[in-house]
Structure formats: structure tokens, C-alpha cells
Design an enzyme around this catalytic site. Structure first.
Site, short mmCIF file in Angstrom:
data_model
loop_
_atom_site.label_atom_id
_atom_site.label_comp_id
_atom_site.label_asym_id
_atom_site.label_seq_id
_atom_site.Cartn_x
_atom_site.Cartn_y
_atom_site.Cartn_z
N LYS A 248 0.86 -1.20 0.00
CA LYS A 248 0.00 0.00 0.00
C LYS A 248 0.89 1.24 0.00
O LYS A 248 1.69 1.44 0.90
CB LYS A 248 -0.90 -0.01 1.24
CG LYS A 248 -1.74 1.28 1.40
CD LYS A 248 -2.71 1.20 2.60
CE LYS A 248 -3.41 2.54 2.85
NZ LYS A 248 -4.32 2.51 4.01
N ASP A 253 -2.76 10.05 3.85
CA ASP A 253 -4.17 9.67 3.97
C ASP A 253 -4.90 10.67 4.87
O ASP A 253 -4.82 10.59 6.10
CB ASP A 253 -4.25 8.25 4.57
CG ASP A 253 -5.69 7.75 4.67
OD1 ASP A 253 -6.60 8.41 4.12
OD2 ASP A 253 -5.90 6.68 5.29
N LYS A 260 -10.34 12.52 8.31
CA LYS A 260 -9.84 12.08 9.62
C LYS A 260 -9.82 13.27 10.59
O LYS A 260 -9.69 14.41 10.15
CB LYS A 260 -8.41 11.55 9.47
CG LYS A 260 -8.30 10.19 8.83
CD LYS A 260 -6.85 9.72 8.81
CE LYS A 260 -6.72 8.37 8.13
NZ LYS A 260 -7.38 7.27 8.84
N ASP A 330 -12.33 6.91 3.73
CA ASP A 330 -11.11 6.66 4.50
C ASP A 330 -10.70 5.18 4.44
O ASP A 330 -9.60 4.83 4.84
CB ASP A 330 -11.32 7.11 5.96
CG ASP A 330 -10.03 7.24 6.73
OD1 ASP A 330 -8.95 7.21 6.09
OD2 ASP A 330 -10.08 7.37 7.97
N ARG A 334 -7.93 -0.52 0.75
CA ARG A 334 -8.46 -1.73 0.13
C ARG A 334 -8.85 -1.49 -1.32
O ARG A 334 -8.80 -2.41 -2.14
CB ARG A 334 -9.63 -2.28 0.97
CG ARG A 334 -10.77 -1.32 1.12
CD ARG A 334 -11.70 -1.69 2.28
NE ARG A 334 -11.12 -1.35 3.58
CZ ARG A 334 -11.71 -1.59 4.75
NH1 ARG A 334 -12.88 -2.19 4.80
NH2 ARG A 334 -11.12 -1.23 5.87
N1 BES Z 1 -4.51 4.28 6.85
C1 BES Z 1 -5.67 3.98 7.60
C2 BES Z 1 -5.41 2.94 8.69
C3 BES Z 1 -4.58 3.39 9.85
C4 BES Z 1 -5.16 4.05 10.90
C5 BES Z 1 -3.24 3.12 9.88
C6 BES Z 1 -4.40 4.45 11.98
C7 BES Z 1 -2.48 3.50 10.96
C8 BES Z 1 -3.05 4.16 12.01
C9 BES Z 1 -6.78 3.42 6.71
O1 BES Z 1 -6.81 3.94 5.43
C10 BES Z 1 -8.07 3.77 7.38
O2 BES Z 1 -8.33 4.91 7.54
N2 BES Z 1 -8.82 2.73 7.77
C11 BES Z 1 -10.04 2.93 8.46
C12 BES Z 1 -11.03 1.94 7.89
C13 BES Z 1 -12.43 2.15 8.35
C14 BES Z 1 -12.96 3.46 7.79
C15 BES Z 1 -13.28 1.00 7.88
C16 BES Z 1 -9.82 2.66 9.95
O3 BES Z 1 -9.04 1.77 10.30
O4 BES Z 1 -10.38 3.39 10.75
ZN ZN Z 2 -4.94 4.57 4.66
ZN ZN Z 3 -7.86 5.77 5.28
#
Ligand code: BES
Ligand code: ZN
Ligand code: ZN
Length: 480
Positions: A248, A253, A260, A330, A334
Site C-alpha cells: 500500500k 491519507d 480524519k 477513509d 483496500r
Molecule cells: N490508513 C488507515 C489505517 C490506519 C489508521 C493506519 C491508523 C495506521 C493508524 C486506513 O486507510 C483507514 O483509515 N482505515 C479505516 C477503515 C475504516 C474506515 C473501515 C480505519 O481503520 O479506521
Molecule cells: Zn490509509
Molecule cells: Zn484511510
């Protein structure tokens, strides 16, 4: 770092600092047992004790704990602590007397790994233009292992992968206004230029759209930096299946329209940690000349909010034709991995491993101690677990189940990128990815908890470079 293996005594070597490991029930070697302070040296694990040699050369006793508890992990920790002490003393050459463990090669690898990783610093953006004269001390530049000559190959292997891991940390730490998708592509091109057996292909936004990679297109729609789809191949003349590596590469992000919270958002420059590990492990595998064939695919983009960004509820079509309702922008990782996994299979991957900072939920489940592994194949899952144990980059398997998959069904499209219930976030994300690998054996490694802020002595609290040693070990195992 310059690494050398010499079968000699700690006091006979020309290094600024000689390190001698000591077990709790152990005694110091003859050559140093009369030095000032030697009588008080204890072998408690993580304890460092400097001795003063008359001739000016310094000796450091590093506690290794109980003899029966010694392990490569303990040696990595002890070596990192010694390297940090060497930096503090501003010495640039270090020698380590290989402790008796019964496994000289593993001990040599661990000491080199701990020293190289423990000496890591990132000062690219410091002290520029301030006119200050106190440039940082050079740090540890050379390590001499006082060990049987037969351990030289193991020491060199460790140097290669540990330096690759430090380069992955550089990529992670470099801020998102510098480490853009095209910056990652340039790094891939440099890796290919350095190794005859590596070739590279980079696609830009128009080519990505023309190929129908709807996930990568969708995430890039918010604007900012143009996207890249990076493909690195390594032809190592292997006899086993072609290993596909997918990382990835979200260089920042923000969450997109599903923005976020502001606090801590700066950490999202690390959302390309999977890409960093994949790129630099390919470089290490090529440098080691391992007999495996690789195809690595890195989808890279920012995830930005804007008037042209994807919105919650939008429907996109992925590379393999599957449609997805984007219910949370967010959950972008995936979407880009789905295209990349399907593309890697098309490019000939016969075994797939993806690394991604995919879910915050993995940190709740496993902290920074284990990365989660979710796999559709027991043999590959076992190989990943084994590589984790050997390398010290630990993984723990979580299950797949049709009930998790059911949570990822879309209302108006085949799939949703957001589970219908807030349950098992790490697994539901993996269940989504599984739809894009077909029958290919695949293991997904969620490194959101292990890519930074790990807190081990040799990785510190910033970028860890997690995954480089794991992937190199996986390739070594396949090549052997
Ligand atoms: N990059 C984030 C995951 C992440 C969060 C990595 C905190 C490291 C620290 C990912 O893209 C994301 O935001 N995932 C969401 C998914 C959810 C919206 C289903 C998450 O984990 O909150
Ligand atoms: Zn991410
Ligand atoms: Zn994300």
C-alpha cells in the site's frame, strides 16, 4: 555500514569501542577481566557497563541475561543498545565479540541487524541553512565481528537486509510533500538501475485509468499529487512459484471526504509503509541474488478531499470488474490494493503477499508486537509465520469466515468498502481483498500497528521499516 569478521580477541582489535556480551552466570574473557571495573560487571539483560582500558581503547560489557534465555531477539536488542551507547560516546568504529550461543550464524546476523538498525538516524532536513557548526557526529560507521570466519556470509546477509530496512525507514519518514507517488516511482527506477536482474514499469494517471483500475483512479480523484502504479520484477532464476508482493502506497491519507480528525494526522505520511517495505525488500533480495522470481506491485496515491473527490455512496468498478460502493472514503487502502492484487495475478504472481497499513483495528487487537496475517492458504500462512519468527518481525494469524464476508456486501454494488457492522475491522478489510486474488494463495499482512511507534530498542518509536526482514526471510526460505 562497513562490516568485517575477524577471529581475534576484543583487546587486539583496532576499534574505538569493543563490546563483550556477558551472561548472568558468565565470566569475562581473560584479556579484559583485569580492566578497571571488570570485577563489578553483571550480566543482567540490557545492562551496559563501560570498562576503561589503559591503552585508550574502550570496552563495553553488555548484559545478555540468563544463558538459557539467549535468542536472536535478545542479541538484536543488546546490539542496538551498544550501538546507541557508541553514538553517545561519539565513536565511529565498534567491535563485538560473538557470544557463545550454539548458533554462530544466527548470532552474527542478530548482532549485525541490531547494530545497523540501532544506529539509524534521519537528519536529512536538519541543520540546513542555520549556519550552525555543530554538525551531528558521524555515528557508528564500521562494525567488526570477532567471530569465526565461517560467519562472514551470515553477517553480510544481515548487513544487506538491515540497510534495506533503514532505507525503508527513510522512505517512511520523508514527509509527504517530498515522498510523493512519483518519488516512490523514482526510487523503484533507481533500484532497477542498480540491479541487472530487476526491471521496472511505472504507469501514470492516464494509463491507470485506461487499464480500468477504478480503485486507484477513485482514491486519486481528490487531487493533490498524480498517482503511480509501480511494477518491479526480479528474475532470480528460481525454481519455485513466482512471488507477488503488493504494498500500500498511500503517501498521505487525510481520509478524503470522510475526513480524519486533525490530531495525529501527520502520522498519515506513514500510510505508504507497505510500499516502502516492498520496494526495499526487492532491492535487498536482488542484492543478495536470491534464487526466487518476484513481481512487486505498488499502487501509490494521496487520499485528499476536494470538490472532485469520491463521495460516500459512490460506486466504482475495480480492475477485475467487481463493483464497489465506497461508503467510507477513509477505507481507501483496500480500493487501491484490490486493483493491485488482481493486476499482480495477471502479471504472473503464483503466491501473493501484501503489506498494508490498512486498519486502526489491528493496533487494538495486536498492538505493535504482532502484525496481523490473514490468508486463504495454510501453507503460505505457515511460511509467513515462520519468516516472522526467524526475522523477529512477528505475525499472528486471524481467521477468514463467510460471516465476515457477508458484512462486506454492497447495497447497490457487489461489495461495500465498509463493513455493515463495526466488527472485526482487520478481518473484514481482508475479506474484501480476498475477492481480488482468485484462487492464488495469498497472505495479507496488516502492518498499521507495527510500521511505526513500536518501541523496541532497535526500531525506536518512529518508522520501523517493518516487513523488509520478513519478506527477505520469506524469499530466503523459498530459495533454499
Ligand atoms: N490508513 C488507515 C489505517 C490506519 C489508521 C493506519 C491508523 C495506521 C493508524 C486506513 O486507510 C483507514 O483509515 N482505515 C479505516 C477503515 C475504516 C474506515 C473501515 C480505519 O481503520 O479506521
Ligand atoms: Zn490509509
Ligand atoms: Zn484511510
Amino acid at each position: 555500514m562497513k562490516i568485517e569478521v575477524l577471529p581475534s580477541e576484543p583487546t587486539a582489535v583496532e576499534a574505538d569501542l569493543a563490546v563483550v556480551g556477558l551472561y548472568e552466570d558468565g565470566t569475562l574473557p581473560e584479556a579484559i577481566k583485569d580492566l578497571a571495573g571488570a570485577g563489578d560487571a553483571k550480566g543482567a539483560f540490557k545492562k551496559l557497563m563501560p570498562l576503561h582500558a589503559d591503552a585508550g581503547a574502550r570496552v563495553l560489557v553488555a548484559g545478555l541475561g540468563k544463558r538459557e534465555e539467549v535468542s536472536p531477539e535478545r542479541l538484536r536488542v543488546a546490539a542496538a543498545l551498544a550501538a546507541k551507547e557508541a553514538s553517545r560516546l561519539e565513536v565511529s568504529s565498534l567491535a563485538w565479540a560473538l557470544p557463545e550461543t550454539g548458533e554462530d550464524d544466527a548470532a552474527a546476523e542478530a548482532l549485525v541487524t541490531g547494530t545497523v538498525l540501532g544506529s539509524y538516524r534521519f537528519d536529512r532536513f536538519k541543520g540546513k541553512g542555520t549556519g550552525s557548526e555543530d554538525s551531528p557526529a558521524p555515528g557508528v560507521e564500521s562494525l567488526t565481528l570477532l567471530a569465526p570466519a565461517g560467519t562472514a556470509a551470515a553477517a553480510e546477509t544481515a548487513r544487506v537486509y538491515a540497510e534495506a530496512q533503514n532505507r525503508a525507514r527513510d522512505l517512511q519518514t520523508t514527509p509527504a510533500n517530498v515522498a510523493t507517488p512519483s518519488y516512490l516511482a523514482a526510487r523503484a527506477e533507481a533500484i532497477a538501475a542498480d540491479h541487472d536482474a530487476v526491471t521496472v514499469e511505472v504507469l501514470g494517471p492516464e494509463q491507470i485509468a485506461a487499464k480500468g483500475m477504478g480503485g486507484l483512479v477513485a482514491v486519486n480523484r481528490g487531487g493533490g499529487e498524480p498517482s503511480r502504479l509501480i511494477v518491479l520484477r526480479y528474475a532470480g532464476d528460481g525454481s519455485g512459484p513466482t512471488l507477488g508482493l503488493v504494498g500500500k502506497g498511500v503517501t498521505f491519507d487525510t481520509g478524503g471526504i470522510s475526513l480524519k480528525p486533525g490530531a495525529g494526522m501527520q502520522e498519515m505520511k506513514y500510510d505508504m509503509s507497505g510500499a516502502a517495505a516492498v520496494l526495499e525488500s526487492v532491492a535487498a533480495i536482488a542484492e543478495l541474488g536470491l534464487a526466487v522470481d518476484l513481481v512487486a506491485v505498488v499502487p501509490s496515491t494521496e487520499n485528499m478531499p476536494s470538490g472532485s473527490a469520491i463521495k460516500p455512496g459512490d460506486v466504482i468498478t475495480q480492475y477485475n470488474g467487481v463493483t464497489v460502493e465506497v461508503n467510507n472514503t477513509d477505507a481507501e487502502g483496500r480500493l487501491i490494493l484490490a486493483d493491485a492484487l488482481a493486476y499482480a495475478v495477471e502479471l504472473g504472481a503464483e503466491r501473493l503477499v501484501d503489506l498494508a497499513t490498512l486498519t486502526g483495528a489491528v493496533t487494538i487487537a495486536l498492538g505493535s508486537t504482532y502484525a496481523a496475517v490473514i490468508a486463504n492458504d495454510d501453507e503460505l500462512a505457515a511460511a509467513v509465520a515462520q519468516a516472522g519468527e526467524v526475522s523477529g518481525e512477528l505475525t499472528w494469524r486471524l481467521p477468514l469466515h463467510p460471516e465476515f464476508k457477508a458484512l462486506m456486501k454492497g447495497k447497490v454494488a457487489d461489495l461495500s468498502n465498509l463493513a455493515s457492522k463495526r466488527k472485526a475491522g482487520t478481518i473484514t478489510a481482508a475479506s474484501f481483498l480476498e475477492e481480488f486474488v482468485g484462487e492464488t494463495p495469498w497472505a495479507h499482512i496488516d502492518i498499521a500497528g507495527t510500521a511505526w511507534e513500536v518501541g523496541r530498542e532497535y526500531t525506536g518509536n518512529e518508522a520501523s521499516g517493518f516487513g523488509v526482514r520478513l519478506l527477505v526471510e520469506l524469499a530466503r526460505h523459498q530459495a533454499s
